[in-house]
Design a protein around this motif. Structure first.
Motif, PDB file in Angstrom:
ATOM      1  N   ASP A  43    -136.837  29.663  28.013  1.00 50.86           N
ATOM      2  CA  ASP A  43    -136.540  30.041  29.393  1.00 50.86           C
ATOM      3  C   ASP A  43    -135.111  30.596  29.444  1.00 50.86           C
ATOM      4  OD1 ASP A  43    -136.140  30.329  32.073  1.00 50.86           O
ATOM      5  OD2 ASP A  43    -136.568  28.245  32.594  1.00 50.86           O
ATOM      6  N   PRO A  44    -134.916  31.841  29.908  1.00 46.56           N
ATOM      7  CA  PRO A  44    -133.576  32.445  29.894  1.00 46.56           C
ATOM      8  C   PRO A  44    -132.547  31.666  30.695  1.00 46.56           C
ATOM      9  CG  PRO A  44    -135.104  33.760  31.206  1.00 46.56           C
ATOM     10  CD  PRO A  44    -135.923  32.769  30.443  1.00 46.56           C
ATOM     11  N   SER A  45    -132.971  30.986  31.763  1.00 49.39           N
ATOM     12  CA  SER A  45    -132.013  30.208  32.549  1.00 49.39           C
ATOM     13  C   SER A  45    -131.462  29.046  31.734  1.00 49.39           C
ATOM     14  CB  SER A  45    -132.683  29.686  33.816  1.00 49.39           C
ATOM     15  OG  SER A  45    -133.776  28.830  33.494  1.00 49.39           O
ATOM     16  N   GLN A  46    -132.282  28.433  30.894  1.00 52.22           N
ATOM     17  CA  GLN A  46    -131.816  27.342  30.056  1.00 52.22           C
ATOM     18  C   GLN A  46    -130.962  27.858  28.905  1.00 52.22           C
ATOM     19  OE1 GLN A  46    -134.603  24.247  29.043  1.00 52.22           O
ATOM     20  NE2 GLN A  46    -135.977  24.750  30.737  1.00 52.22           N
ATOM     21  N   ASN A  48    -129.005  30.649  29.126  1.00 51.67           N
ATOM     22  CA  ASN A  48    -127.728  31.044  29.727  1.00 51.67           C
ATOM     23  C   ASN A  48    -126.876  29.851  30.135  1.00 51.67           C
ATOM     24  OD1 ASN A  48    -128.446  33.726  29.431  1.00 51.67           O
ATOM     25  ND2 ASN A  48    -129.294  33.895  31.496  1.00 51.67           N
ATOM     26  N   SER A  49    -127.523  28.756  30.514  1.00 51.57           N
ATOM     27  CA  SER A  49    -126.769  27.569  30.934  1.00 51.57           C
ATOM     28  C   SER A  49    -126.298  26.729  29.758  1.00 51.57           C
ATOM     29  CB  SER A  49    -127.641  26.702  31.853  1.00 51.57           C
ATOM     30  OG  SER A  49    -128.783  26.213  31.162  1.00 51.57           O
ATOM     31  N   GLN A 240    -126.708  43.510  31.141  1.00 45.21           N
ATOM     32  CA  GLN A 240    -126.565  42.089  31.436  1.00 45.21           C
ATOM     33  C   GLN A 240    -125.111  41.746  31.730  1.00 45.21           C
ATOM     34  OE1 GLN A 240    -127.233  39.378  28.220  1.00 45.21           O
ATOM     35  NE2 GLN A 240    -127.741  37.680  29.570  1.00 45.21           N
ATOM     36  N   SER A 244    -123.622  40.246  35.304  1.00 46.04           N
ATOM     37  CA  SER A 244    -123.018  38.916  35.356  1.00 46.04           C
ATOM     38  C   SER A 244    -121.577  38.954  35.830  1.00 46.04           C
ATOM     39  CB  SER A 244    -123.093  38.266  33.958  1.00 46.04           C
ATOM     40  OG  SER A 244    -122.364  39.035  33.021  1.00 46.04           O
ATOM     41  N   HIS A 258    -129.152  40.237  39.595  1.00 44.40           N
ATOM     42  CA  HIS A 258    -129.537  38.983  38.960  1.00 44.40           C
ATOM     43  C   HIS A 258    -130.913  39.117  38.305  1.00 44.40           C
ATOM     44  CE1 HIS A 258    -129.691  34.688  38.224  1.00 44.40           C
ATOM     45  NE2 HIS A 258    -130.894  34.642  38.806  1.00 44.40           N
ATOM     46  N   SER A 259    -131.800  39.840  38.958  1.00 41.08           N
ATOM     47  CA  SER A 259    -133.128  40.058  38.388  1.00 41.08           C
ATOM     48  C   SER A 259    -133.025  40.851  37.076  1.00 41.08           C
ATOM     49  CB  SER A 259    -134.014  40.802  39.389  1.00 41.08           C
ATOM     50  OG  SER A 259    -135.258  41.111  38.828  1.00 41.08           O
ATOM     51  N   GLU A 261    -130.414  40.954  35.184  1.00 39.03           N
ATOM     52  CA  GLU A 261    -129.764  40.082  34.206  1.00 39.03           C
ATOM     53  C   GLU A 261    -130.772  39.169  33.535  1.00 39.03           C
ATOM     54  OE1 GLU A 261    -126.283  36.618  33.999  1.00 39.03           O
ATOM     55  OE2 GLU A 261    -126.810  37.583  35.879  1.00 39.03           O
ATOM     56  N   GLN A 262    -131.668  38.589  34.344  1.00 36.31           N
ATOM     57  CA  GLN A 262    -132.701  37.726  33.785  1.00 36.31           C
ATOM     58  C   GLN A 262    -133.614  38.512  32.856  1.00 36.31           C
ATOM     59  OE1 GLN A 262    -133.083  34.385  34.123  1.00 36.31           O
ATOM     60  NE2 GLN A 262    -131.157  34.342  35.247  1.00 36.31           N
TER      61      GLN A 262
END
Length: 301
Positions: A43-46, A48-49, A240, A244, A258-259, A261-262
């Motif tokens: 998952d890209p959010s995980q 990136n975090s 990206q 950001s 943001h879309s 970037e994801q």
């Protein structure tokens, strides 16, 4: 049975140090590879975090799905394959004859010409004169801008010249000449068939250079239909970074950025894997020639 040689204390200490060093080197080299593979299916959010640092989290193949559906990526992929094949053939067609000519003892002025070649390794015209030359030749925004400016590398010519000097027997050339063999036929019928190791090494060197190259495309190409895969990947990374770091923008624009970037985060790691697969697949078939070609000079030189 032969006598067993016992390890001394110094040998044991050296082996422990050697194994420890190799293990650390393995971790340093292997971790980025595992991270990229894991990130490409996470998952890209995980990612990136920072939650994903080794093994995949939030398993998804959405990135690879987007890659296979993206026409720009596939166009860049095909362009890169074409540039690599055509460029490598041109490189070999220039490098091998030049090296063989410089390796011939009966070639008048070979020392002077070799000196001129070596001089270009230390002094060049610079980026702007090179760009103006390519522009005056009408190569801007053409396929030839990707393959002709770097048609030969002096260092590779020198390596091939040394290979011909230490590998091709002078007696074989003299025997062929006595049988009426011309220089061209000798090169095509005798020298090249005996030079498979160095040809494979040069093809690997030039091929990897073309596959990873993007600077010529960045300078000489503005038509996106001609972009190689590396330049497509660069645009994804730049997109990206821009999304950001954007500030003071409207909510709708922020949502769009943001879309994007994801989207970029999802596919960039997958593209890295897809872009390196051909080299990984080809290398095992050329490895035996590569090792033999590299070792020939050390064994006979």
């Amino acid at each position: 049975m032969g006598a067993v040689i016992k390890e001394t204390k110094a040998d044991k200490i050296f082996n422990i140090f050697n194994i420890s060093f190799l293990f650390i080197a393995l971790v340093v080299v292997l971790y980025p590879l595992i991270y990229i593979v894991s990130a490409s299916v996470s998952d890209p959010s995980q990612v990136n975090s920072g939650e994903m640092w080794l093994l995949p989290k939030g398993f998804t193949l959405e990135g690879y799905k987007l890659i296979f559906e993206n026409d720009q990526i596939w166009r860049g992929y095909l362009n890169t394959i074409f540039y690599t094949v055509l460029g490598t053939l041109i490189n070999l067609a220039v490098t091998l004859p030049a090296a063989y000519a410089l390796a011939r003892k009966d070639f008048v002025g070979r020392g002077f010409l070799t000196g001129l070649f070596v001089l270009t390794m230390f002094f060049s015209g610079g980026l702007i004169p090179t760009y103006l030359l390519v522009k005056d030749l009408g190569l801007i925004d053409t396929v030839w801008a990707m393959v002709l400016p770097n048609a030969a590398a002096v260092w590779n010519i020198i390596i091939c010249r040394i290979f011909f000097q230490v590998t091709i027997p002078t007696e074989l050339e003299e025997s062929a000449r006595m049988d009426g063999c011309s220089n061209f036929k000798m090169f095509m019928k005798i020298v090249l068939p005996l030079s498979a190791p160095i040809i494979a090494v040069m093809a690997l060197f030039y091929g990897v250079g073309h596959w990873n190259g993007y600077f010529n495309a960045l300078i000489y190409l503005s038509d996106k239909n001609l972009y190689p895969l590396q330049l497509v990947l660069r645009e994804i990374l730049v997109m990206q970074e821009m999304s950001s770091s954007a500030t003071n923008i409207s909510e709708s624009m922020a949502t769009a950025l943001h879309s994007k970037e994801q989207l970029a985060a999802i596919i960039k790691y997958g593209v890295m894997i897809v872009s390196t697969l051909p080299i990984i697949i080809v290398y095992p078939f050329l490895q035996r020639y590569f090792v033999k070609g590299v070792m020939i000079g050390s064994l006979k030189g």
